[in-house]
Write a protein that holds these residues in place. Structure first.
Motif, PDB file in Angstrom:
ATOM      1  N   ASN A   1       0.791 -11.598  -2.182  1.00 56.44           N
ATOM      2  CA  ASN A   1       0.350 -11.940  -3.283  1.00 56.44           C
ATOM      3  C   ASN A   1       0.612 -10.543  -4.168  1.00 56.44           C
ATOM      4  OD1 ASN A   1      -1.607 -14.231  -3.079  1.00 56.44           O
ATOM      5  ND2 ASN A   1      -2.128 -12.579  -1.578  1.00 56.44           N
ATOM      6  N   ARG A   2       1.306  -9.634  -3.611  1.00 58.95           N
ATOM      7  CA  ARG A   2       1.599  -8.447  -4.487  1.00 58.95           C
ATOM      8  C   ARG A   2       2.883  -7.805  -3.792  1.00 58.95           C
ATOM      9  NH1 ARG A   2      -1.505 -10.529  -7.247  1.00 58.95           N
ATOM     10  NH2 ARG A   2      -3.006  -9.897  -8.784  1.00 58.95           N
ATOM     11  N   SER A   3       3.093  -6.440  -3.722  1.00 57.80           N
ATOM     12  CA  SER A   3       4.165  -5.625  -3.132  1.00 57.80           C
ATOM     13  C   SER A   3       3.620  -4.281  -2.514  1.00 57.80           C
ATOM     14  CB  SER A   3       5.365  -5.381  -4.285  1.00 57.80           C
ATOM     15  OG  SER A   3       4.626  -4.622  -5.141  1.00 57.80           O
ATOM     16  N   PHE A   4       4.252  -3.613  -1.621  1.00 53.75           N
ATOM     17  CA  PHE A   4       3.901  -2.209  -1.419  1.00 53.75           C
ATOM     18  C   PHE A   4       5.541  -1.404  -0.951  1.00 53.75           C
ATOM     19  CE2 PHE A   4       2.633   1.116   1.351  1.00 53.75           C
ATOM     20  CZ  PHE A   4       1.538   1.473   0.830  1.00 53.75           C
ATOM     21  N   ILE A   5       5.571  -0.139  -1.479  1.00 52.01           N
ATOM     22  CA  ILE A   5       6.664   0.568  -1.023  1.00 52.01           C
ATOM     23  C   ILE A   5       6.189   1.792  -0.445  1.00 52.01           C
ATOM     24  CG2 ILE A   5       8.475   2.167  -1.802  1.00 52.01           C
ATOM     25  CD1 ILE A   5       8.644   0.511  -4.205  1.00 52.01           C
ATOM     26  N   ASN A   6       6.438   1.946   0.819  1.00 47.72           N
ATOM     27  CA  ASN A   6       5.999   3.137   1.868  1.00 47.72           C
ATOM     28  C   ASN A   6       7.060   4.282   1.884  1.00 47.72           C
ATOM     29  OD1 ASN A   6       4.247   4.457   3.681  1.00 47.72           O
ATOM     30  ND2 ASN A   6       5.649   3.506   5.118  1.00 47.72           N
ATOM     31  N   PHE A   7       6.707   5.394   1.592  1.00 47.80           N
ATOM     32  CA  PHE A   7       7.489   6.596   1.917  1.00 47.80           C
ATOM     33  C   PHE A   7       7.185   7.275   2.960  1.00 47.80           C
ATOM     34  CE2 PHE A   7       7.186   5.512  -2.912  1.00 47.80           C
ATOM     35  CZ  PHE A   7       8.515   5.198  -3.115  1.00 47.80           C
ATOM     36  N   SER A   8       7.986   7.164   3.845  1.00 50.61           N
ATOM     37  CA  SER A   8       7.526   7.957   5.186  1.00 50.61           C
ATOM     38  C   SER A   8       8.639   9.006   5.565  1.00 50.61           C
ATOM     39  CB  SER A   8       7.664   6.807   6.268  1.00 50.61           C
ATOM     40  OG  SER A   8       8.805   6.349   6.624  1.00 50.61           O
ATOM     41  N   THR A   9       7.957  10.017   6.619  1.00 50.31           N
ATOM     42  CA  THR A   9       8.874  11.023   7.283  1.00 50.31           C
ATOM     43  C   THR A   9       8.939  10.597   8.754  1.00 50.31           C
ATOM     44  OG1 THR A   9       7.104  12.425   7.146  1.00 50.31           O
ATOM     45  CG2 THR A   9       8.508  12.481   5.141  1.00 50.31           C
ATOM     46  N   ALA A  33      -0.579  -4.469 -10.085  1.00 52.27           N
ATOM     47  CA  ALA A  33       0.790  -5.050 -10.217  1.00 52.27           C
ATOM     48  C   ALA A  33       1.571  -4.601  -8.720  1.00 52.27           C
ATOM     49  CB  ALA A  33       1.567  -4.729 -11.539  1.00 52.27           C
ATOM     50  N   GLY A  34       1.501  -3.524  -8.455  1.00 54.15           N
ATOM     51  CA  GLY A  34       2.118  -2.923  -7.142  1.00 54.15           C
ATOM     52  C   GLY A  34       1.313  -1.758  -6.676  1.00 54.15           C
ATOM     53  N   PHE A  35       1.898  -1.411  -5.377  1.00 47.82           N
ATOM     54  CA  PHE A  35       0.984  -0.307  -4.654  1.00 47.82           C
ATOM     55  C   PHE A  35       2.258   0.385  -3.968  1.00 47.82           C
ATOM     56  CE2 PHE A  35      -1.329  -4.077  -5.205  1.00 47.82           C
ATOM     57  CZ  PHE A  35      -2.678  -3.824  -5.192  1.00 47.82           C
ATOM     58  N   TYR A  36       1.863   1.702  -3.727  1.00 50.04           N
ATOM     59  CA  TYR A  36       2.848   2.836  -3.288  1.00 50.04           C
ATOM     60  C   TYR A  36       2.092   3.747  -2.378  1.00 50.04           C
ATOM     61  CZ  TYR A  36       5.038   1.044  -7.564  1.00 50.04           C
ATOM     62  OH  TYR A  36       5.405   0.480  -8.467  1.00 50.04           O
ATOM     63  N   GLY A  37       2.805   4.456  -1.211  1.00 47.66           N
ATOM     64  CA  GLY A  37       2.046   5.383  -0.229  1.00 47.66           C
ATOM     65  C   GLY A  37       2.963   6.242   0.101  1.00 47.66           C
ATOM     66  N   PHE A  38       2.451   7.342  -0.013  1.00 50.09           N
ATOM     67  CA  PHE A  38       3.333   8.360   0.692  1.00 50.09           C
ATOM     68  C   PHE A  38       2.654   8.731   2.002  1.00 50.09           C
ATOM     69  CE2 PHE A  38       4.812   8.630  -3.448  1.00 50.09           C
ATOM     70  CZ  PHE A  38       6.291   9.365  -3.488  1.00 50.09           C
ATOM     71  N   ASN A  39       3.124   8.757   2.903  1.00 47.91           N
ATOM     72  CA  ASN A  39       2.716   9.142   4.398  1.00 47.91           C
ATOM     73  C   ASN A  39       1.573   8.254   4.792  1.00 47.91           C
ATOM     74  OD1 ASN A  39       3.929  11.892   3.150  1.00 47.91           O
ATOM     75  ND2 ASN A  39       4.498  11.736   5.377  1.00 47.91           N
ATOM     76  N   THR A  40       1.791   6.919   4.675  1.00 50.44           N
ATOM     77  CA  THR A  40       0.685   6.044   4.770  1.00 50.44           C
ATOM     78  C   THR A  40       0.224   5.726   6.241  1.00 50.44           C
ATOM     79  OG1 THR A  40       1.802   4.991   2.912  1.00 50.44           O
ATOM     80  CG2 THR A  40       0.069   3.928   4.025  1.00 50.44           C
TER      81      THR A  40
END
Length: 558
Positions: A339-347, A316-323
């Motif tokens: 077709n879906r979603s992505f949340i990226n957590f970056s520094t 249903a959804g995709f996430y990434g830390f320091n992708t």
């Protein structure tokens, strides 16, 4: 080496003061051991371990006992070696999840303890370790068998197709589980296996459907496959906030174990593992098929992004830390995110992928109206999840997870691929390439240049390096398909595609009316579609999905 020393330093912040001192002393001993060139250096390292043991007896851990016993063995101080080996061997598991017996009958045991092999005490320890190992795996298998145990079902004996559809949708053979934590073995091929660790909510109810979150670990090149895992090595430390918020929201957590060869980034050998693990889990646990999610850190975040680009059907959804947002096994077709979603957590201090490139990716994604969000945390390096300040990111992740559901029958689909293994997306499946055909005008690659990259210099200072590289590579010709449906009419546009199938659900069309399919403006199909019981059963057995149920399919050649 700089990376690991920094991580060890950071990890000290998470312990009580006494534990900090013990950890500092044993870390110094370990570094002395690494640098040792002669017997005097080994003795100095052993003295440092023994000093830590004496001052902080309540903090003695498996790693300390292990290193001290190896040093004592190397120095031929046999009594002292066994003084540390005996309690180590008795440990059910140490702080890293290794059972005590693994130090005695492990892959490197005889080389590390070569000076002890002729001592009768070693034979006694080895005999006991062999027994403990056998019991350990017996219990592991019993727990795995119990995990997969379900109630007997008669669903497959139903004859009437319409009734079968309802049976599949309401299929629930699940029963209560004895434990919250399970280490489950996973077969990669006839000679190779790994495992995944699964953590259930505190009051798991088999009548309730649960959201599931898969976490992909990083550093795949430095990891090895493991035929078992435990809670200590998965639920704390870097993953503590996954555990905390999964607990609050009744989310099931899954932790697969990958390696340099079999992983979710590169090569492609292990990419099948996560979808297959999810299918197996659905046989044992009551999962909400529209609430399966995937996250990761570093190489694991790249893996999450890769499933979004290549094989998102189950999620249903995709996430990434320091992708590092790129597919390393082929082309990166960013429009597949639609077709879906992505949340990226970056520094902003990440050597793995630079902040300026993340900014350009965000612009690209917003330009195509993708469901993409970028959250930047300034002042933090690549190992952001190690810090307490990362907690708000997990709050964002779980808030999105709780409120997001997969649409199993989207009205519109856009899909591009260059490997037919990944020629399926929701109701479009088994899409075949024809790269000898000319490319359609609307079929274009999207890319951008990266000209700055962060790296550490010889003084451990973060510097900006000038580079000239494309964000994505396109090593092979691709095909693309765009499709939509409404009122029993499907309209398809293709580029470099030779054939495909459309899966049909009664939640997509009116079965009492004909289905019309237009491909590139030409009518290819104009018939009614009926339930096909055999197809329904076969499809369900392949995907174990009770929300995305297919009753028939239409094959089309262009």
């Amino acid at each position: 080496m700089r990376y690991y020393i920094t991580l060890i330093f950071i990890s000290l912040c998470f312990h009580a003061e006494a534990q900090e001192d013990y950890a500092t002393l044993t870390q110094q001993a370990l570094e002395t051991m690494w640098k040792a060139k002669n017997e005097a250096d080994y003795q100095e390292a052993l003295d440092m371990y023994e000093k830590a043991f004496k001052i902080y007896p309540d903090s003695i851990d498996g790693t300390g006992l292990y290193k001290a016993s190896v040093l004592a063995s190397e120095l031929k101080k046999y009594d002292k070696a066994f003084e540390y080996l005996v309690p180590l061997a008795k440990m059910k598991t140490d702080e890293d999840g290794y059972p005590g017996w693994s130090y005695i009958v492990g892959e490197y045991s005889e080389s590390e303890y070569k000076n002890l092999l002729s001592d009768p005490r070693w034979d006694m320890l080895k005999l006991k370790a062999i027994i403990d190992k056998k019991e350990f795996y017996k219990e592991l298998q019993e727990n795995e068998d119990e995990f997969y145990n379900v109630a007997e079902s008669h669903q497959t004996k139903v004859d009437k197709s319409r009734i079968l559809f309802d049976e599949i949708k309401n299929y629930n053979p699940y029963i209560e589980k004895k434990h919250r934590d399970y280490s489950i073995s996973f077969k990669i091929n006839d000679s190779t296996k790994t495992s995944f660790f699964i953590h259930l909510p505190k009051k798991y109810n088999p009548e309730k459907k649960y959201a599931l979150l898969v976490f992909l670990h990083g550093a795949v090149r430095n990891n090895a496959l493991a035929d078992f895992q435990n809670a200590d090595s998965n639920l704390g430390d870097w993953n503590r906030y996954y555990t905390k918020y999964a607990e609050q929201n009744d989310v099931i957590l899954v932790f697969p174990k990958g390696s340099k060869q079999y992983n979710w980034m590169a090569p492609d050998d292990g990419f099948f593992m996560i979808p297959e693990m999810i299918k197996q889990i659905k046989k044992a646990i009551n999962i909400n098929d529209n609430k399966v999610f995937i996250s990761g850190h570093s190489n694991g975040a790249t893996g999450s992004f890769s499933y979004l680009m290549k094989q998102p059907i189950q999620f249903a959804g995709f996430y990434g830390f320091n992708t590092y947002p790129k597919v390393f096994t082929g082309g990166t077709f960013v429009e597949n995110i639609k077709n879906r979603s992505f949340i990226n957590f970056s520094t902003n201090e990440d050597y793995y992928y630079p902040p300026n490139a993340n900014d350009d990716l965000a612009k690209l994604m917003h330009g195509i109206n993708a469901d993409y969000k970028e959250y930047r945390y300034n002042g933090f390096p690549h190992w952001f999840p190690k810090f307490d300040e990362s907690e708000p990111a997990y709050q964002i992740l779980f808030n999105d997870l709780i409120n997001r559901n997969r649409n199993p029958f989207p009205k519109e689909i856009s899909w591009e691929f260059d490997d037919e293994k990944y020629g399926s997306i929701d109701w479009l499946t088994d899409i075949k390439l024809d790269t000898l055909k000319p490319k359609a005008n609307w079929h274009q690659n999207r890319n951008f240049k990266i000209n700055k990259w962060l790296e550490y210099d010889e003084n451990d200072s973060l510097i900006i390096k000038t580079v000239d590289k494309n964000a994505f590579d396109f090593p092979r010709k691709s095909g693309k398909i765009k499709a939509q449906y409404e009122n029993n009419i499907f309209r398809i546009e293709t580029s470099r595609i030779s054939s495909f199938k459309i899966y049909i659900s009664p939640e997509m069309i009116n079965l009492d009316r004909k289905v019309k399919i237009y491909i590139n403006g030409k009518l290819y199909f104009n018939k009614k579609v009926k339930y096909n019981a055999g197809f329904m059963l076969q499809s369900f057995e392949q995907n174990n999905d009770r929300e995305q149920i297919w009753i028939n399919c239409i094959g089309l050649k262009i």
